[in-house]
Design a protein around this motif. Structure first.
Motif, PDB file in Angstrom:
ATOM      1  N   GLY A 219       0.763  -1.242   0.000  1.00  0.00           N
ATOM      2  CA  GLY A 219       0.000   0.000   0.000  1.00  0.00           C
ATOM      3  C   GLY A 219       0.790   1.285   0.000  1.00  0.00           C
ATOM      4  O   GLY A 219       0.223   2.353   0.232  1.00  0.00           O
TER       5      GLY A 219
ATOM      6  N   LEU B  22       2.689   4.431   1.016  1.00  0.00           N
ATOM      7  CA  LEU B  22       2.928   5.290   2.169  1.00  0.00           C
ATOM      8  C   LEU B  22       2.374   4.726   3.484  1.00  0.00           C
ATOM      9  O   LEU B  22       3.065   4.776   4.515  1.00  0.00           O
ATOM     10  N   PRO B  23       1.157   4.180   3.514  1.00  0.00           N
ATOM     11  CA  PRO B  23       0.673   3.613   4.779  1.00  0.00           C
ATOM     12  C   PRO B  23       1.595   2.511   5.330  1.00  0.00           C
ATOM     13  O   PRO B  23       1.770   2.407   6.547  1.00  0.00           O
TER      14      PRO B  23
ATOM     15  N   ILE C 161       4.534   4.275   6.917  1.00  0.00           N
ATOM     16  CA  ILE C 161       4.127   4.896   8.178  1.00  0.00           C
ATOM     17  C   ILE C 161       4.006   3.833   9.274  1.00  0.00           C
ATOM     18  O   ILE C 161       4.477   4.025  10.402  1.00  0.00           O
ATOM     19  N   PHE C 162       3.422   2.696   8.950  1.00  0.00           N
ATOM     20  CA  PHE C 162       3.285   1.630   9.940  1.00  0.00           C
ATOM     21  C   PHE C 162       4.651   1.119  10.379  1.00  0.00           C
ATOM     22  O   PHE C 162       4.885   0.872  11.572  1.00  0.00           O
TER      23      PHE C 162
END
Length: 145
Positions: A113, A115-116, A119-120
């Motif tokens: 996915g 960028l998500p 970030i995670f």
């Protein structure tokens, strides 16, 4: 001869419990993926499954060290043991090695996915780093023995 241990602040216990719960999710994710549990793996598409099942053994080992080390480290925090610091440090190093491989040498970022996923991963990194700092701080103040 008596030994005294520093009084443990309530917030330390709260963070310890949160850490156990948070890192237990990572341990569960690892176990469910390695055991290929249908109810869990059915959430992923064929390309993602191919990525997970195609990881080299050394990567799976770094993943295991990272998740189980941080989970056990959080338990050791609650047991007030200094060994928690070392486990969080080893977990952090393993996580960094795995993240470099995942994002630099595979298409994991695209498959998970973009960028998500990054970030995670940053949230996980900061969590392990934060708990490493917490364990070091608690050791220096005599909370961990």
């Amino acid at each position: 001869m008596t030994f005294s241990q520093a009084k443990t602040p309530v917030w330390f216990w709260i963070l310890g419990v949160i850490g156990v719960l948070w890192f237990a999710m990572g341990a569960f994710d690892y176990a469910a993926t390695q055991l290929r549990l249908d109810f869990y793996m059915s959430n992923f598409n064929d390309e993602q499954l191919a990525l997970f099942y195609g990881f080299p053994a050394w990567y799976v080992a770094t993943w295991a060290i990272s998740v189980w080390g941080s989970f056990i480290g959080a338990i050791l925090l609650l047991m007030r043991m200094k060994l928690a610091s070392l486990l969080f440090l080893v977990s952090l190093i393993s996580f960094i090695i795995g993240a470099i491989y995942s994002y630099a040498f595979t298409n994991a970022m695209e498959l998970m996915g973009g960028l998500p996923a990054i970030i995670f991963s940053v949230v996980i990194f900061l969590s392990v780093l934060g708990y490493f700092w917490l364990a070091r701080w608690a050791s220096q103040r005599g909370i961990l023995k």
